[in-house]
Design an enzyme around this catalytic site. Sequence first.
Site, short mmCIF file in Angstrom:
data_model
loop_
_atom_site.label_atom_id
_atom_site.label_comp_id
_atom_site.label_asym_id
_atom_site.label_seq_id
_atom_site.Cartn_x
_atom_site.Cartn_y
_atom_site.Cartn_z
N TYR A 1 36.63 34.01 36.74
CA TYR A 1 35.28 34.73 36.51
C TYR A 1 35.24 34.99 34.92
CZ TYR A 1 37.27 36.08 41.23
OH TYR A 1 37.68 36.54 42.47
N GLY B 1 39.08 49.44 45.88
CA GLY B 1 40.28 48.45 45.79
C GLY B 1 40.73 48.60 44.23
N CYS C 1 48.91 22.33 34.12
CA CYS C 1 48.40 21.19 33.52
C CYS C 1 46.80 21.18 33.81
CB CYS C 1 48.88 19.94 34.20
SG CYS C 1 50.67 19.49 33.43
N GLU C 2 46.17 22.38 33.45
CA GLU C 2 44.81 22.41 33.34
C GLU C 2 44.32 23.09 31.83
OE1 GLU C 2 42.23 23.53 36.40
OE2 GLU C 2 43.52 23.04 37.97
N GLY D 1 33.71 48.83 44.94
CA GLY D 1 33.12 48.03 43.66
C GLY D 1 33.08 48.75 42.45
N TYR E 1 43.85 42.20 42.45
CA TYR E 1 43.30 40.76 42.53
C TYR E 1 44.46 39.91 41.51
CZ TYR E 1 39.54 43.10 44.81
OH TYR E 1 38.90 43.97 45.50
N1 LLP Z 1 34.89 46.38 50.53
C1 LLP Z 1 34.38 45.10 50.88
C2 LLP Z 1 33.82 44.78 52.06
C3 LLP Z 1 34.78 44.21 49.94
O1 LLP Z 1 34.61 42.93 50.21
C4 LLP Z 1 35.34 44.57 48.58
C5 LLP Z 1 35.84 43.39 47.60
C6 LLP Z 1 35.82 46.00 48.61
C7 LLP Z 1 35.40 46.76 49.38
C8 LLP Z 1 36.61 46.15 47.18
O2 LLP Z 1 36.04 46.11 46.15
P1 LLP Z 1 36.61 46.58 44.87
O3 LLP Z 1 36.57 48.15 44.72
O4 LLP Z 1 37.83 46.17 44.57
O5 LLP Z 1 35.57 46.27 43.68
N2 LLP Z 1 38.52 38.73 43.41
C9 LLP Z 1 37.57 39.42 42.69
C10 LLP Z 1 37.09 40.62 43.22
C11 LLP Z 1 36.55 40.28 44.78
C12 LLP Z 1 36.22 41.50 45.79
C13 LLP Z 1 35.75 41.10 46.97
N3 LLP Z 1 35.56 42.24 47.84
C14 LLP Z 1 38.11 39.85 41.07
O6 LLP Z 1 39.20 39.42 40.80
O7 LLP Z 1 37.44 40.52 40.71
#
Ligand code: LLP
Length: 376
Positions: free
Chosen positions: A280, A239, A306-307, A204, A335
Amino acid sequence: MIDFNLLGNEYGTPLYIYDGEEIEKRINIIKNIFKNFDYKIFYAMKANSNPELLKILSKNDLGADIVGPGEFIAAKKGNIEEILWNGNGKITDDKKFFIDNGLKYVVIDSFEEIEMWDNTDIVKLLRVNPNVDAKTHPHISTGLKTHKFGVPLDEMDKVKDKIDGLHLHIGSQITDVSPYMEAFSKVINITNKYKYEYLDIGGGWGINYNGTELNVEEYKIKVLPVLEQFRGKLFIEPGRFIIGPSGFLLLKVIQVKKASGKYFVVLDGGMNVLIRPVLYSAHHDIKILDSRSDEKCTCDFVGPLCETGDIIGKNRLTEIPKIGSYVVVENAGAYGYSMSSNYNGMPKPAEVLVYKGEKKLIRKREKIEDLFKDCI
Ligand code: LLP
């Protein structure tokens, strides 16, 4: 320095480009923060699962947090050994395949899922929902009791003897440390009470898309003392922090259109290659490599789909790029490719890794014929 023009000319666009040194630099920031802990990093594969990038992570001793079989296989191709399975919709056939192929850890999402893991040797963590507001975009906030993830923290006692530890992930792109402090202190009270061996604190960490990011120095000062109360093994699931700023999306300008007092810079990729701006309302900086003049104008950077939501960047005060030149979309490593689509019949982009002075094509551009290979 990455030569974007050279890469665009050689591999075409839309093109994802990754900087291997930057990936390692960001891994080392995390390692440095947790150096006094007994910990393991499980990279969240959903951010980007290209196996060549994963090889850099496995070389640096990272495990993988996966959601399904595609990510499991990618982790294996990337030589990642320790795999942790997260998800709220696990399928029995996948479970068998993963166990047969060396799955080590599972995060159980519900009381209903507990019995699925009876009589297995897998280390079991229970995802708890601490009911804490991560103060991020609602689509990527996960730690409130109204969200679908985890079990209420105050109800977990009934399965306390069936698990080896707890897991929480309160959301993504979090820029304020206080939700972490609040959530971790609630959970550590329980891990200590039941003397659990494992605590997985999720991911996160917010990156700098638009001026604000998680302040890692503040995290050290304020969050680490909370985590120090836990005496077992800590798991971390970053991530975006690792891969987001390490990736760029290169697009070509195919048209510049003036209408209603502003310019629309039409690019050769839009929400099909980067859906974050429309999904987002996310901001990604856009760098222009060759402009008509130094004069700045208000521009919308749009795709060819086309959006109206087909936007890469809105209302940017910037020079007008030349037709045929490239623009670089920053912080696109996380992502980006992993959420790309074939909408409007668009093939998926190619990916290139720049690492140790070399460039390497790590995924070919999808071919138009591939779009129809499963049609019968
Ligand atoms: N652990 C779990 C259980 C998760 O669901 C996620 C992300 C992470 C770790 C990694 O989170 P990070 O460190 O990347 O913030 N598509 C969205 C983000 C969705 C995140 C989903 N879960 C975007 O583009 O912002």
